[in-house]
Enzyme design. Sequence first.
Site, PDB file in Angstrom:
ATOM      1  N   ASP A   8       0.883  -1.162   0.000  1.00 35.67           N
ATOM      2  CA  ASP A   8       0.000   0.000   0.000  1.00 35.67           C
ATOM      3  C   ASP A   8       0.921   1.211   0.000  1.00 35.67           C
ATOM      4  O   ASP A   8       1.520   1.538   1.028  1.00 35.67           O
ATOM      5  CB  ASP A   8      -0.886  -0.033   1.257  1.00 35.67           C
ATOM      6  N   LYS A  70       2.935  10.951  -3.838  1.00 37.27           N
ATOM      7  CA  LYS A  70       1.828  10.287  -4.527  1.00 37.27           C
ATOM      8  C   LYS A  70       0.870  11.295  -5.173  1.00 37.27           C
ATOM      9  O   LYS A  70       0.186  10.988  -6.138  1.00 37.27           O
ATOM     10  CB  LYS A  70       1.077   9.433  -3.498  1.00 37.27           C
ATOM     11  N   GLU A 171      -7.278   0.616  -4.482  1.00 39.18           N
ATOM     12  CA  GLU A 171      -7.298   0.531  -3.017  1.00 39.18           C
ATOM     13  C   GLU A 171      -8.637   0.024  -2.477  1.00 39.18           C
ATOM     14  O   GLU A 171      -8.650  -0.849  -1.606  1.00 39.18           O
ATOM     15  CB  GLU A 171      -6.931   1.894  -2.409  1.00 39.18           C
ATOM     16  N   ASP A 195     -12.446   5.938   3.135  1.00 41.71           N
ATOM     17  CA  ASP A 195     -11.002   5.936   3.404  1.00 41.71           C
ATOM     18  C   ASP A 195     -10.545   7.338   3.815  1.00 41.71           C
ATOM     19  O   ASP A 195     -10.417   8.226   2.978  1.00 41.71           O
ATOM     20  CB  ASP A 195     -10.277   5.462   2.130  1.00 41.71           C
TER      21      ASP A 195
END
Length: 561
Positions: A8, A70, A171, A195
Amino acid sequence: MSRVIGIDLGTTNSCVAVLDDKGVRVLAGHDGERTTPSWVTYAADNTVTVGARARRQAVTNATSTVYGAKRLVGRKVNAEDVAAFARVAPFRIVAAPNGDAWVRINGAPISPQEVAAHILRRMRAIAEEALGEPVTRAVVTVPAYFDDAQRQATRDAGQIAGVDVIRILNEPTAAALAYGAHRVGEGRRMIAVFDLGGGTFDISIMSVENGIFEVLATGGDSALGGEDWDRRLQERLVDEVFDKHRVDLTQIPMAMSRLRDACENAKKALSEVPTTPLHLPFLANDQHGAAINYERELTRVEVEAQTKDLLSRLEAPCLRAMADAGLQASDIEEVLLVGGMTRWPAVQEVVERLFGRKPSKGANPDEVVALGAAAYAGILAGEADDAALLDVTPHDIGIRVGDSGFAVVLPRNSMLPVRARRLFATTSPDQKFVSIELYQGESTDVMKNRKLGQVVLDDLPPGPPGSVRVELVMTVDVESILSVTAREMKSGRESSVTIRPSGGLSQREIVEIITRRRQEHSSMTRLPTGVTGVTADSGGVRTTTREIIAPKVPGKPPGEE
Ligand code: AMP
């Protein structure tokens, strides 16, 4: 064959897991840490430090410490959210020659892929140390909304790190897998994956049916996360110290760093208990040179009162995502929590109110995505035989018709490899050529879809409209590479184009980065500061906004009529 790990690669924290005979489990670093801050710091001699140590160094070395890489991979510097991030990031975000967002560290431009590679390399090292064997292959997760360029850039980061990214996984799909959603009985089930991490909030609405995971809608807020709660608390304490001692802590980096850590730890404690002590001895000196020993009791109620507005920002994206998926809260059967900040009770209350049900809390929200990636890796490596894997095209692929129409040639969810054939006829007398523009997307308005490329077939034989026929053949192979051929039926003359995904770096640049890294490693010399030209590419076709993880059950294969 070596084992395949699941990574992850998070905006704030990263986590690595594996599936082996001990089951699916997170691999901890030698310090016992199960997650690694996604922070990379470059010393003046360009020595690189990753993780918690890098995060701590951010206080003294803010301009050379990169976080949130990211947010930049596969992105253009002028994208709205990239520009917003550039305004708050203490390090410089610059434009590469092709307009991609890079960072400038110690005077040298560095691609975010290279920064992400340092994190992937660290995750790989953690896995190798924990498993006691070399690891070269990984499944890496990305947000469901990542486009082709961002997915390819993530693969490129893997290549730079010496990690063969055998699959990119969404994800929310990873989270749903870790929660065992594919094992639950018959019928189509709707799932929401909520999330809330350190810096970003993502909501995904998915359907799961017979092992087919489909992301129906995504939403969120790329500038909302647990760190906002910490910052709010920190600002409040800075004001208190100023009111009492007339000292501005914002001018004292070390005090700010301690305060930030204390606020985060207090917040974490307060998600379990209603009050917690804050104790910061020798935080700074007051105007008379005497030590400020900061001490006070903090309550959850107090933090909740100060962060009401942050909480309210969670609502609209959830409602919009449900509307986009054409669903109501009552249609959602399960809500899965992902991200450390979902441990905050008030966040769970919002989720319960919005979806009308208590969220599932069976898994550790910091680790669930990595665990799902590891489960998926296990399926790929053949270690889990309760499922088989299929890749599909995530978007319709087709051509422009007329001014702005879009005709689908390969419908989304076609299982790979896939091939389709269409026949076209000329529309004007003595038409000299046909130009076929290729697009990917779901809109009937071609301009709202993404252009992939075009094929031109010229020197057509003369004749009235409709007399010349052109055959179009489109294929997408298992590597997601799209090939398109146009052929004039009578003469057999043809023209073709091949479209591969691009993350912004060319293969040559990637190899250069790897070579440079190797040289640095052997000689520990400074990084060269030049950047070579960067290719601009139209991108390509990726296959991962919808995943099929089909249980081996009798019945028709997914996607087949
Ligand atoms: P992630 O990006 O998923 O690792 O989430 C990190 C965020 O979760 C950080 O802002 C943490 O402060 C927050 N977090 C972790 N544990 C807790 C907790 N027990 N209570 C509240 N927030 C937490």
